[in-house]
Design a protein around this motif. Structure first.
Motif, PDB file in Angstrom:
ATOM      1  N   TRP A 114       0.830  -1.205   0.000  1.00 17.77           N
ATOM      2  CA  TRP A 114       0.000   0.000   0.000  1.00 17.77           C
ATOM      3  C   TRP A 114       0.864   1.253   0.000  1.00 17.77           C
ATOM      4  CZ3 TRP A 114      -5.279  -0.123  -0.360  1.00 17.77           C
ATOM      5  CH2 TRP A 114      -5.881  -1.364  -0.161  1.00 17.77           C
ATOM      6  N   GLY A 115       0.353   2.258  -0.711  1.00 19.00           N
ATOM      7  CA  GLY A 115       0.981   3.564  -0.653  1.00 19.00           C
ATOM      8  C   GLY A 115       0.543   4.315   0.587  1.00 19.00           C
ATOM      9  N   GLN A 116       1.114   5.499   0.765  1.00 22.38           N
ATOM     10  CA  GLN A 116       0.912   6.249   2.002  1.00 22.38           C
ATOM     11  C   GLN A 116      -0.382   7.045   2.011  1.00 22.38           C
ATOM     12  OE1 GLN A 116       2.550   7.325  -0.538  1.00 22.38           O
ATOM     13  NE2 GLN A 116       2.632   9.564  -0.601  1.00 22.38           N
ATOM     14  N   GLY A 117      -1.076   7.137   0.904  1.00 24.80           N
ATOM     15  CA  GLY A 117      -2.314   7.924   0.867  1.00 24.80           C
ATOM     16  C   GLY A 117      -2.059   9.347   0.421  1.00 24.80           C
ATOM     17  N   THR A 118      -2.953   9.847  -0.408  1.00 22.04           N
ATOM     18  CA  THR A 118      -2.868  11.227  -0.863  1.00 22.04           C
ATOM     19  C   THR A 118      -4.263  11.850  -0.774  1.00 22.04           C
ATOM     20  OG1 THR A 118      -2.143  12.672  -2.689  1.00 22.04           O
ATOM     21  CG2 THR A 118      -3.177  10.591  -3.309  1.00 22.04           C
ATOM     22  N   GLN A 119      -4.323  13.054  -0.233  1.00 22.34           N
ATOM     23  CA  GLN A 119      -5.609  13.704   0.022  1.00 22.34           C
ATOM     24  C   GLN A 119      -6.148  14.346  -1.252  1.00 22.34           C
ATOM     25  OE1 GLN A 119      -7.492  14.040   3.060  1.00 22.34           O
ATOM     26  NE2 GLN A 119      -9.023  14.841   1.628  1.00 22.34           N
ATOM     27  N   VAL A 120      -7.402  14.067  -1.529  1.00 21.53           N
ATOM     28  CA  VAL A 120      -8.136  14.729  -2.610  1.00 21.53           C
ATOM     29  C   VAL A 120      -9.322  15.442  -1.984  1.00 21.53           C
ATOM     30  CG1 VAL A 120      -9.548  14.405  -4.669  1.00 21.53           C
ATOM     31  CG2 VAL A 120      -7.432  13.088  -4.375  1.00 21.53           C
ATOM     32  N   THR A 121      -9.391  16.750  -2.192  1.00 18.40           N
ATOM     33  CA  THR A 121     -10.479  17.552  -1.660  1.00 18.40           C
ATOM     34  C   THR A 121     -11.153  18.293  -2.803  1.00 18.40           C
ATOM     35  OG1 THR A 121      -9.307  17.851   0.436  1.00 18.40           O
ATOM     36  CG2 THR A 121     -11.146  19.343  -0.023  1.00 18.40           C
ATOM     37  N   VAL A 122     -12.460  18.112  -2.915  1.00 13.95           N
ATOM     38  CA  VAL A 122     -13.236  18.752  -3.981  1.00 13.95           C
ATOM     39  C   VAL A 122     -14.233  19.705  -3.339  1.00 13.95           C
ATOM     40  CG1 VAL A 122     -14.662  18.399  -6.010  1.00 13.95           C
ATOM     41  CG2 VAL A 122     -12.995  16.650  -5.344  1.00 13.95           C
TER      42      VAL A 122
END
Length: 120
Positions: free
Chosen positions: A110-118
């Motif tokens: 798994w990757g570390q996660g990246t935030q997406v905010t719309v």
């Protein structure tokens, strides 16, 4: 083996983002790659997957808006996200099912996660 995700950010509804996730290390072969997301208070859910043969699978909520692809030479999976909606806001995690050199089994990384905010 490590997975490094990138490409998240803050966008307005209707705009686009492209996520990338590259695997590094001593890798023999990669099978499935995928993207998952987790919004606050929710469980992690599948967004899209792509297997080594190229077959893809999408969550109903993103069909027609998101496209998953992979570059096998670069050990990288992409997620092109178009027509983003506020409900797409989440932390996006990449995963790769791969076989490191020197072992005879596959495991999921798994990757570390990246935030997406719309924003609306």
């Amino acid at each position: 083996v490590q997975l490094q995700a990138s490409g998240g950010g803050l966008v307005q509804a209707g705009e686009s983002l492209r996520l990338s996730c590259a695997a590094s290390g001593s890798i023999f072969r990669i099978n499935a790659m995928g993207w998952y997301r987790q919004a606050p208070g929710n469980q992690r859910e599948l967004v899209a997957t792509i297997v080594s043969g190229g077959s893809v699978n999408y969550a109903d909520s993103v069909k027609g808006r998101f496209t998953i692809s992979r570059d096998n030479a670069m050990n990288t999976v992409y997620l092109q996200m178009n027509s983003l909606k506020p409900e797409d806001t989440a932390v996006y995690y990449c995963s790769q099912q791969l076989r490191p050199n020197g072992v005879n089994y596959y495991r999921t990384y798994w990757g570390q996660g990246t935030q997406v905010t719309v924003s609306s």
